[in-house]
Design a protein around this motif. Structure first.
Motif, short mmCIF file in Angstrom:
data_model
loop_
_atom_site.label_atom_id
_atom_site.label_comp_id
_atom_site.label_asym_id
_atom_site.label_seq_id
_atom_site.Cartn_x
_atom_site.Cartn_y
_atom_site.Cartn_z
N SER A 1 0.72 -1.91 -0.08
CA SER A 1 -0.55 -0.17 0.14
C SER A 1 0.69 1.38 -0.28
N HIS B 1 -5.57 -1.07 -7.25
CA HIS B 1 -5.87 1.01 -6.86
C HIS B 1 -5.23 0.94 -5.69
N GLN B 2 -4.44 0.46 -4.40
CA GLN B 2 -4.12 1.52 -3.58
C GLN B 2 -3.07 1.21 -4.16
N PRO C 1 -2.05 3.73 -6.85
CA PRO C 1 -1.89 4.37 -7.97
C PRO C 1 -0.68 5.24 -8.65
N SER D 1 -11.94 4.94 -10.84
CA SER D 1 -11.39 6.11 -11.06
C SER D 1 -10.24 4.36 -11.94
N TRP D 2 -8.95 5.34 -12.38
CA TRP D 2 -8.81 4.74 -13.33
C TRP D 2 -7.20 3.83 -12.39
N LEU D 3 -7.32 2.75 -12.79
CA LEU D 3 -6.58 2.24 -12.47
C LEU D 3 -4.74 1.85 -12.96
N THR E 1 -14.58 0.78 -13.09
CA THR E 1 -14.11 0.32 -12.02
C THR E 1 -13.89 1.87 -10.59
N VAL F 1 -6.06 -6.67 -8.65
CA VAL F 1 -6.14 -5.12 -9.22
C VAL F 1 -7.03 -4.77 -7.66
N ARG F 2 -7.43 -5.14 -6.55
CA ARG F 2 -7.01 -4.87 -5.52
C ARG F 2 -5.96 -4.08 -5.13
#
Length: 470
Positions: A337, A367-368, A370, A402-404, A400, A363-364
């Motif tokens: 993270s 997202h953490q 960016p 927000s942009w990945l 999603t 994918v999670r």
């Protein structure tokens, strides 16, 4: 039939020609003069040939290279092949003198199986020559085969006992030692107690590779250590893994505040339940200067326990290779993270399943993160990467939220047999049309993806500044 008889002809006087009194006819004076002129011309011609070769040699382009640069070129050649130094000495007198006047060419002292048995005296002579000609340069000493070394160098003992002798004679190396590559035979390291090779601080030691060697051999303060590699024996292909004491590993990285690169390969951590990770509120071990971490062929629990037990504020590149035969998951990625790894920019995953339900934790984790600017995916266990991850990278907020990876600028793919290039084209076009806060793809590397469409590759080259297809 009898053998025919040959007789010398007789003169008119009836007597045969006697060899003792035979005298050949004298060469005419004009022929003698011609032979003399021919000999003089041949000598002159040979002299001109030598002079021509010398002039061409003196005016050759290689002769214009300054000796400092030529010596540096020789160093690269000798570094690649130690026998190259003999070839250089045979080219010319100038090159031989330059080889003898370059101490850095004589700093490689290698005792390996190529020496053969019964050549101890020859090796010792070469050792003395290298020590004399290397002058004050730093030495690289490589003893590759202890059993052979025991025959060439009397006094060495088998197993770890030979390390005791090396340690006793290497105690003075502590202040000046800069690099250490230590490999112990697997049978020796498993059956006998290890020896602590370094017994005093090494303030200049910056590079260490331990191949099938326990960390107990180097338990000293290493304030200048930059790179530490812990790997299984590379000479044999085996699914086995080395056991590393997790407590010793954390203690060593804590004693190396300048550590920038850590690589652990084909290993598993040994825990005795006294580590801080078992406490209710464990305090992670800080590794403040670590910028690159490579964990190859570790299972998911071992990767997770290392990431959970360390604090890596400067980590910029994380490379993980899973064991494709173990069916590992990616839930350990939840530990990555921005709060734990604020400087992380490059994520490189190898042999990781990214299809079906395995795509969810991946994918999670993205997202953490960016702040990632580079993503590498290679050698999925099934051979196919699937197109879902590219659909999500190109979907945007509509799919999603927000942009990945909005700052993604580099994508590297290797050994993915289903990559045709169309999925990459969708990602690139979608991000080129995205808002300004979404970065465009600037770099593509596609290696060993044999389904890549050549026409699509040409379109990719037109849209992306740097495209490497291997």
């Amino acid at each position: 039939m009898g053998r025919p008889q040959y007789r010398l002809p007789r003169h008119r006087g009836g007597r045969g020609v006697r060899s003792k009194g035979f005298r050949p006819r004298a060469t005419p004076p004009d022929v003698v003069e011609i032979d003399k002129s021919v000999a003089e011309l041949e000598a002159r011609l040979e002299e001109l040939r030598i002079k021509r070769s010398r002039l061409l040699s003196e005016r050759a382009l290689i002769a214009r290279v300054p000796p400092e640069i030529l010596s540096r070129i020789f160093e690269f050649g000798v570094d690649d092949n130690l026998n190259f130094i003999s070839t250089l000495s045979l080219v010319s007198h100038y090159w031989r003198n330059l080889v003898l006047a370059t101490p850095s060419l004589w700093t490689y002292i290698v005792l390996d199986p190529d020496w053969g048995y019964g050549r101890g005296r020859a090796f010792l002579r070469k050792l003395r020559v290298c020590l004399e000609r290397s002058q004050a340069c730093k030495l690289l000493v490589d003893i590759d085969s202890p059993p052979r070394a025991m025959l060439l160098l009397p006094g060495l003992c088998p197993d770890w006992a030979w390390m005791l002798l090396v340690r006793d004679h290497a105690t003075a190396l502590g202040p000046c030692l800069e690099e250490l590559y230590l490999r112990i035979d697997p049978t020796d390291s498993d059956e006998t107690a290890p020896v602590q090779f370094l017994t005093q601080p090494c303030p200049r030691l910056n590079y260490i590779v331990l191949e099938h060697t326990p960390l107990r051999c180097i338990q000293v303060d290493l304030p200048a250590l930059r790179q530490l590699h812990l790997v299984r024996d590379q000479r044999y292909h085996s699914p086995s893994r080395i056991a590393i004491s997790f407590k010793e590993l954390l203690a060593q990285v804590k004693a190396s505040p300048a550590l920038e690169e850590l690589r652990v390969q084909s290993a598993m951590f040994f825990l005795d339940c006294s580590e801080d990770v078992f406490q209710a509120a464990p305090a992670p071990t800080p590794i403040p200067s670590l910028t690159e971490l490579s964990l190859n062929l570790l299972d998911a629990p071992n990767v997770a326990v290392f990431l959970e037990s360390t604090d890596l504020p400067s980590l910029t590149r994380l490379a993980v290779q899973m064991d494709h035969t173990a069916g590992e998951d990616l839930h350990w990625l939840a530990l990555a993270s921005p709060q734990r790894f604020p400087a992380l920019r490059h994520l490189d995953l190898r042999a990781c399943t990214l299809e079906g339900a395995a795509l969810v934790p991946f994918v999670r984790a993205l997202h953490q993160l960016p702040q990632l600017t580079a993503l590498g995916l290679s050698a999925p266990p099934s051979g196919t990467l699937g197109g879902r991850i590219f659909d999500l990278l190109a979907a945007g907020p509509s799919a999603t939220g927000s942009w990945l990876l909005p700052r993604l600028q580099a994508i590297c793919l290797q050994s993915c047999r289903d990559i045709s290039g169309h999925e990459l084209m969708r990602v690139i076009c979608a991000r080129r049309a995205a808002p300004a806060e979404v970065a465009e793809i600037q770099y593509l590397k596609i290696a060993q993806c044999y389904s890549l469409d050549p026409e699509v590759l040409e379109h990719l080259r037109a849209l992306v500044p740097t495209v490497r297809a291997l």
